[in-house]
Scaffold this motif. Sequence first.
Motif, PDB file in Angstrom:
ATOM      1  N   ARG A 253      -9.257  -2.096   2.774  1.00  0.00           N
ATOM      2  CA  ARG A 253      -9.200  -3.281   1.738  1.00  0.00           C
ATOM      3  C   ARG A 253      -9.814  -2.951   0.642  1.00  0.00           C
ATOM      4  NH1 ARG A 253     -11.787  -9.087   3.575  1.00  0.00           N
ATOM      5  NH2 ARG A 253     -11.115 -10.124   1.715  1.00  0.00           N
ATOM      6  N   SER A 254     -11.169  -2.276   0.588  1.00  0.00           N
ATOM      7  CA  SER A 254     -11.718  -1.796  -0.433  1.00  0.00           C
ATOM      8  C   SER A 254     -11.062  -0.928  -1.521  1.00  0.00           C
ATOM      9  CB  SER A 254     -13.228  -1.212  -0.529  1.00  0.00           C
ATOM     10  OG  SER A 254     -13.919  -2.246   0.281  1.00  0.00           O
ATOM     11  N   ILE A 255     -10.186  -0.100  -0.738  1.00  0.00           N
ATOM     12  CA  ILE A 255      -9.341   0.894  -1.620  1.00  0.00           C
ATOM     13  C   ILE A 255      -8.207   0.089  -2.184  1.00  0.00           C
ATOM     14  CG2 ILE A 255      -7.977   1.886   0.339  1.00  0.00           C
ATOM     15  CD1 ILE A 255      -9.349   3.810  -2.883  1.00  0.00           C
ATOM     16  N   MET A 256      -7.646  -0.852  -1.362  1.00  0.00           N
ATOM     17  CA  MET A 256      -6.452  -1.548  -1.838  1.00  0.00           C
ATOM     18  C   MET A 256      -6.813  -2.202  -3.016  1.00  0.00           C
ATOM     19  SD  MET A 256      -4.221  -2.124   1.500  1.00  0.00           S
ATOM     20  CE  MET A 256      -5.367  -2.905   2.260  1.00  0.00           C
ATOM     21  N   GLU A 257      -8.079  -3.050  -2.838  1.00  0.00           N
ATOM     22  CA  GLU A 257      -8.471  -3.953  -4.184  1.00  0.00           C
ATOM     23  C   GLU A 257      -9.073  -2.950  -5.244  1.00  0.00           C
ATOM     24  OE1 GLU A 257     -10.163  -7.546  -1.293  1.00  0.00           O
ATOM     25  OE2 GLU A 257     -11.531  -6.274  -2.644  1.00  0.00           O
ATOM     26  N   GLY A 258      -9.681  -2.097  -5.099  1.00  0.00           N
ATOM     27  CA  GLY A 258     -10.371  -1.492  -6.311  1.00  0.00           C
ATOM     28  C   GLY A 258      -9.618  -0.154  -6.772  1.00  0.00           C
ATOM     29  N   ASN A 259      -8.748   0.288  -6.041  1.00  0.00           N
ATOM     30  CA  ASN A 259      -7.821   1.666  -6.723  1.00  0.00           C
ATOM     31  C   ASN A 259      -6.726   1.858  -6.133  1.00  0.00           C
ATOM     32  OD1 ASN A 259      -7.352   3.929  -8.085  1.00  0.00           O
ATOM     33  ND2 ASN A 259      -8.876   5.152  -7.184  1.00  0.00           N
ATOM     34  N   PRO A 260      -5.829   0.590  -6.297  1.00  0.00           N
ATOM     35  CA  PRO A 260      -4.373   0.473  -5.612  1.00  0.00           C
ATOM     36  C   PRO A 260      -3.559   1.710  -5.983  1.00  0.00           C
ATOM     37  CG  PRO A 260      -4.454  -0.975  -7.169  1.00  0.00           C
ATOM     38  CD  PRO A 260      -5.897  -0.353  -7.202  1.00  0.00           C
ATOM     39  N   HIS A 261      -3.610   2.263  -7.145  1.00  0.00           N
ATOM     40  CA  HIS A 261      -2.613   3.275  -7.684  1.00  0.00           C
ATOM     41  C   HIS A 261      -2.761   4.429  -6.886  1.00  0.00           C
ATOM     42  CE1 HIS A 261      -0.450   1.493 -11.085  1.00  0.00           C
ATOM     43  NE2 HIS A 261      -1.424   1.126 -11.269  1.00  0.00           N
ATOM     44  N   SER A 262      -4.117   4.680  -6.515  1.00  0.00           N
ATOM     45  CA  SER A 262      -4.474   5.833  -5.495  1.00  0.00           C
ATOM     46  C   SER A 262      -3.465   5.911  -4.276  1.00  0.00           C
ATOM     47  CB  SER A 262      -5.824   6.031  -5.236  1.00  0.00           C
ATOM     48  OG  SER A 262      -6.375   4.954  -4.437  1.00  0.00           O
ATOM     49  N   VAL A 263      -3.447   4.609  -3.696  1.00  0.00           N
ATOM     50  CA  VAL A 263      -2.652   4.487  -2.523  1.00  0.00           C
ATOM     51  C   VAL A 263      -1.243   4.550  -2.720  1.00  0.00           C
ATOM     52  CG1 VAL A 263      -1.713   2.557  -0.606  1.00  0.00           C
ATOM     53  CG2 VAL A 263      -4.130   2.961  -1.652  1.00  0.00           C
ATOM     54  N   ILE A 264      -0.672   4.313  -3.792  1.00  0.00           N
ATOM     55  CA  ILE A 264       0.755   4.280  -4.340  1.00  0.00           C
ATOM     56  C   ILE A 264       1.076   5.867  -4.524  1.00  0.00           C
ATOM     57  CG2 ILE A 264       2.406   3.649  -6.254  1.00  0.00           C
ATOM     58  CD1 ILE A 264       0.876   0.996  -6.315  1.00  0.00           C
ATOM     59  N   GLU A 265       0.141   6.558  -5.405  1.00  0.00           N
ATOM     60  CA  GLU A 265       0.286   7.884  -5.510  1.00  0.00           C
ATOM     61  C   GLU A 265       0.527   8.780  -4.047  1.00  0.00           C
ATOM     62  OE1 GLU A 265      -1.333  11.473  -8.169  1.00  0.00           O
ATOM     63  OE2 GLU A 265      -2.504   9.856  -7.945  1.00  0.00           O
ATOM     64  N   GLY A 266      -0.396   8.323  -3.223  1.00  0.00           N
ATOM     65  CA  GLY A 266      -0.478   9.077  -2.020  1.00  0.00           C
ATOM     66  C   GLY A 266       0.740   8.861  -1.083  1.00  0.00           C
ATOM     67  N   LEU A 267       1.371   7.648  -1.173  1.00  0.00           N
ATOM     68  CA  LEU A 267       2.738   7.446  -0.462  1.00  0.00           C
ATOM     69  C   LEU A 267       3.805   8.047  -1.108  1.00  0.00           C
ATOM     70  CD1 LEU A 267       2.659   3.300   0.106  1.00  0.00           C
ATOM     71  CD2 LEU A 267       2.923   5.233   1.690  1.00  0.00           C
ATOM     72  N   ILE A 268       3.950   8.259  -2.694  1.00  0.00           N
ATOM     73  CA  ILE A 268       5.079   8.826  -3.177  1.00  0.00           C
ATOM     74  C   ILE A 268       4.932  10.176  -2.790  1.00  0.00           C
ATOM     75  CG2 ILE A 268       6.160   9.354  -5.354  1.00  0.00           C
ATOM     76  CD1 ILE A 268       4.518   6.926  -6.637  1.00  0.00           C
ATOM     77  N   ILE A 269       3.422  10.777  -2.942  1.00  0.00           N
ATOM     78  CA  ILE A 269       3.512  12.347  -2.277  1.00  0.00           C
ATOM     79  C   ILE A 269       4.059  12.370  -0.824  1.00  0.00           C
ATOM     80  CG2 ILE A 269       2.005  14.314  -1.941  1.00  0.00           C
ATOM     81  CD1 ILE A 269       0.285  13.176  -4.493  1.00  0.00           C
ATOM     82  N   GLY A 270       3.560  11.384   0.091  1.00  0.00           N
ATOM     83  CA  GLY A 270       3.761  11.580   1.451  1.00  0.00           C
ATOM     84  C   GLY A 270       5.353  11.662   1.651  1.00  0.00           C
ATOM     85  N   GLY A 271       6.137  10.940   0.784  1.00  0.00           N
ATOM     86  CA  GLY A 271       7.480  10.508   0.981  1.00  0.00           C
ATOM     87  C   GLY A 271       8.318  11.645   0.427  1.00  0.00           C
ATOM     88  N   TYR A 272       7.742  12.243  -0.637  1.00  0.00           N
ATOM     89  CA  TYR A 272       8.522  13.549  -1.073  1.00  0.00           C
ATOM     90  C   TYR A 272       8.234  14.798  -0.078  1.00  0.00           C
ATOM     91  CZ  TYR A 272       9.317  17.663  -3.989  1.00  0.00           C
ATOM     92  OH  TYR A 272       9.887  18.812  -4.644  1.00  0.00           O
ATOM     93  N   ALA A 273       7.138  14.714   0.591  1.00  0.00           N
ATOM     94  CA  ALA A 273       6.667  15.596   1.587  1.00  0.00           C
ATOM     95  C   ALA A 273       7.645  15.713   2.779  1.00  0.00           C
ATOM     96  CB  ALA A 273       5.351  15.713   2.077  1.00  0.00           C
ATOM     97  N   ILE A 274       7.843  14.409   3.367  1.00  0.00           N
ATOM     98  CA  ILE A 274       8.780  14.558   4.588  1.00  0.00           C
ATOM     99  C   ILE A 274      10.158  13.889   4.133  1.00  0.00           C
ATOM    100  CG2 ILE A 274       6.595  13.603   5.610  1.00  0.00           C
ATOM    101  CD1 ILE A 274       8.145  10.725   5.857  1.00  0.00           C
ATOM    102  N   GLY A 275      10.779  13.898   2.907  1.00  0.00           N
ATOM    103  CA  GLY A 275      11.890  13.624   2.544  1.00  0.00           C
ATOM    104  C   GLY A 275      12.451  12.020   2.839  1.00  0.00           C
TER     105      GLY A 275
END
Length: 316
Positions: A237-259
């Motif tokens: 909850r704290s990371i989603m509220e306080g630094n949401p772009h870090s979650v988004i960047e991680g998701l994009i990198i994860g998506g790129y990594a697995i295709g």
Amino acid sequence: MANKMADLRTLSNPKDIADWRAEIEEEKSKIEKSVRVCIGTGCSAKGSNRLYELFCEAAQEYEEQSGRKILIEAKCVGCHGLCEQGPIVVIQPDDVLYRGVEEPDVEEIFRETIVSERIVDRLLYEDPATEKKAKNEEDIPFYKAQKRIVLAENGRIDPRRIEEYILADGYTALTKALGSVGGDAIIDEVEKAGLRGRGGGGFSTARKWRSCREAEGDQKYVICNGDEGDPGAFMDRSIMEGNPHSVIEGLIIGGYAIGASHGYIYVRNEYPLAVEHLTLAIDQAHSCGFLGQNILGSGFSFDIRINRGGGAFVCG
């Protein structure tokens, strides 16, 4: 004055990001004083959003009445973790931390600390064991044993402004991933780093990503589990509220990594601030070119959708 930064822009390559970051740094260098007001759930429940408004008003009034050209920035930030002592307000450049701030305190803080650089002693944290007062966060026992990694930017950047994330080297890892390394190399780096799940089981992230990358199928997905079904578990909850772009960047990198070309963030509806900040961050990422088709001219396309849960432990 309130935090005013450059307008959003569409970025088509890594150089665009570097140029924009340089512009933001130049604007930030002009700021002489800064007031960081925590708007995490704990502090918001105690009225911190109104404190932010009052600091903005005080800065504007001071500029108009005094005629002094001191550039004062008031901005909202994510949770510091010391929720019991909230609302938390930090004054820069000396990082003076005040706790338990209420509306009548704003005028005194502005007059004494921001303008005159004097400490309001009664608003400092006091160690209940030693009765010693702490001026800065690092002097408070609660923080001394901590080395924040995932939450490092909480309490420092405004979660509602992508510019602040860019300034903190945000999306730098994404540009590196898209520009110079492939999916297998990313997973190898994740394995070397020893990255594991944060839910308690400590499952290897690299093993999970590699199994997805190697799985058969044309369409793959990345799912961010932000539900937190365990009672009192607020690390997501704290990371989603306080630094949401870090979650988004991680998701994009994860998506790129697995295709994968699609990502989902599963977050409970009882976290309205997390939903609000994530939704805004996704819109900003779209506007800037970090989400959508042909991200930063890489040929990779990825999009994210938020799915709201209803308080049930259903996302493993």
